[in-house]
Design an enzyme around this catalytic site. Structure first.
Site, PDB file in Angstrom:
ATOM      1  N   PRO A 171      -9.670-109.597 -32.536  1.00 20.34           N
ATOM      2  CA  PRO A 171      -8.307-109.757 -31.281  1.00 20.34           C
ATOM      3  C   PRO A 171      -7.918-108.996 -30.620  1.00 20.34           C
ATOM      4  CG  PRO A 171      -7.676-111.513 -33.707  1.00 20.34           C
ATOM      5  CD  PRO A 171      -8.881-109.867 -33.859  1.00 20.34           C
ATOM      6  N   GLU A 172      -7.433-108.607 -29.847  1.00 22.54           N
ATOM      7  CA  GLU A 172      -6.483-107.422 -28.790  1.00 22.54           C
ATOM      8  C   GLU A 172      -5.369-108.104 -28.782  1.00 22.54           C
ATOM      9  OE1 GLU A 172      -8.055-104.496 -26.575  1.00 22.54           O
ATOM     10  OE2 GLU A 172     -10.603-104.966 -26.810  1.00 22.54           O
ATOM     11  N   LYS A 228      -0.552-104.634 -32.255  1.00 18.50           N
ATOM     12  CA  LYS A 228      -1.479-106.064 -32.570  1.00 18.50           C
ATOM     13  C   LYS A 228      -1.379-106.633 -34.470  1.00 18.50           C
ATOM     14  CE  LYS A 228      -5.886-103.542 -31.817  1.00 18.50           C
ATOM     15  NZ  LYS A 228      -7.219-103.218 -31.347  1.00 18.50           N
ATOM     16  N   HIS A 257     -13.171-118.015 -48.417  1.00 18.14           N
ATOM     17  CA  HIS A 257     -11.946-116.946 -47.680  1.00 18.14           C
ATOM     18  C   HIS A 257     -10.576-117.247 -47.146  1.00 18.14           C
ATOM     19  CE1 HIS A 257     -16.212-115.663 -48.064  1.00 18.14           C
ATOM     20  NE2 HIS A 257     -16.562-116.367 -46.981  1.00 18.14           N
ATOM     21  N   ARG A 269     -14.089-111.153 -43.621  1.00 19.25           N
ATOM     22  CA  ARG A 269     -14.786-109.990 -43.395  1.00 19.25           C
ATOM     23  C   ARG A 269     -13.904-109.099 -44.167  1.00 19.25           C
ATOM     24  NH1 ARG A 269     -17.786-107.639 -38.797  1.00 19.25           N
ATOM     25  NH2 ARG A 269     -18.093-106.058 -40.813  1.00 19.25           N
ATOM     26  N   ARG A 275     -16.014 -94.799 -28.420  1.00 21.85           N
ATOM     27  CA  ARG A 275     -16.307 -95.688 -28.009  1.00 21.85           C
ATOM     28  C   ARG A 275     -17.047 -96.139 -26.570  1.00 21.85           C
ATOM     29  NH1 ARG A 275     -11.891 -98.316 -30.737  1.00 21.85           N
ATOM     30  NH2 ARG A 275     -13.381-100.084 -29.447  1.00 21.85           N
TER      31      ARG A 275
END
Ligand SMILES: [Zn+2]
Length: 280
Positions: free
Chosen positions: A2-3, A59, A108, A127, A270
């Protein structure tokens, strides 16, 4: 991952749901990676605290906590804990869910905070790149906030940097929370090549870039506003909010302005997309 606009939407959604509620008890899982603070400190800070406000910093999702009237005083919480914060970074796959107690616990799940309202705040992260942290002092992140920075401050940040402007936009010490998509999208809107050195940008170009970045982030936040419930309550993997991308992910496709094929290069490790004609 997510940005900034997604995190803003998630934080606002959480604020609407849990601000004013109180955390009665906390369960923390045994996986170490998601816990940036010691489990005991997380439990001690969260239990008995009222959630005053939830908002985005960079963030991160930041929960402002306050010892609640009935339990806070009784728990003998030190004076310094009066303004503690619970800081959540979602990483790649982290989700912060508001669930009813009856909702089955997802695989999780690394933290469950039982709320006085009967609901539960749950952190789920397959993750485990997400991070949970508590602080007793203010948290503001290392860089400036991109959605509110003034044009003058913005220009001052990049004035002395000889880095590529794309890399400088992603440098969290300058601006916190700007990710790859929004860096590419603001550069194409401002007509600036990603490999220009930051200190070669003119005042006029910096002004354009500042306006473009804030516009792109504003549009993306607005686009995300309507899907808050999906993000917070459901599977959380809806992907990026659809602002119309002009550069990002459009390699080989015609520029929306001049039809020149969009090029993809690598800057600072990037993937970077730009129009070789419109961006100078
Ligand atoms: Zn073009």
């Amino acid at each position: 991952m997510p940005e900034l606009p997604e995190v803003e939407t998630i934080a606002n959604g959480l604020h609407k749901r849990v601000a004013g509620d109180r955390i009665d008890s906390v369960w923390v899982g045994n996986k170490k990676e998601p816990l940036k603070s010691k489990p005991a400190e997380i439990v001690r800070t969260l239990e008995g605290a009222a959630i005053e406000r939830v908002h985005r910093v960079g963030k991160h999702i930041v929960f402002h906590l306050h010892p609640s009237n009935d339990r806070g005083a009784a728990s003998g919480r030190p004076e310094s804990h009066k303004n503690s914060q619970f800081i959540v970074h979602l990483g790649m796959t982290g989700r912060m869910l508001v669930a009813t107690a009856e909702t089955e616990t997802a695989k999780h799940t690394h933290l469950i905070a039982k709320l006085a309202s009967g609901r539960e705040l749950r952190f789920v992260d397959p993750r485990r790149f997400g991070r949970l942290e508590v602080r007793q002092t203010g948290f503001s992140g290392p860089g400036s906030e991109p959605t509110t920075i003034t044009q003058e401050e913005f220009a001052r940040l990049f004035h002395k940097s000889s880095a590529f402007i794309k890399a400088a936009l992603l440098n969290q010490k300058f601006l916190h929370g700007v990710g790859n998509i929004y860096a590419d999208e603001s550069l194409i809107r401002a007509g600036i090549r990603p490999r220009r050195r930051a200190n070669t940008l003119t005042t006029a170009e910096l002004k354009k870039l500042h306006a473009a970045l804030q516009q792109v982030l504003k549009e993306a936040i607005a686009a995300g506003g309507s899907s808050v419930s999906d993000y917070v309550d459901a599977d959380g993997e809806k992907g990026y909010f659809q602002i119309k991308h002009r550069a990002y992910g459009r390699e080989g496709k015609p520029c929306l302005k001049c039809k020149t094929p969009i090029k993809k290069i690598v800057v600072g490790g990037r993937g970077t997309h730009y129009c070789p004609n419109c961006q100078r």
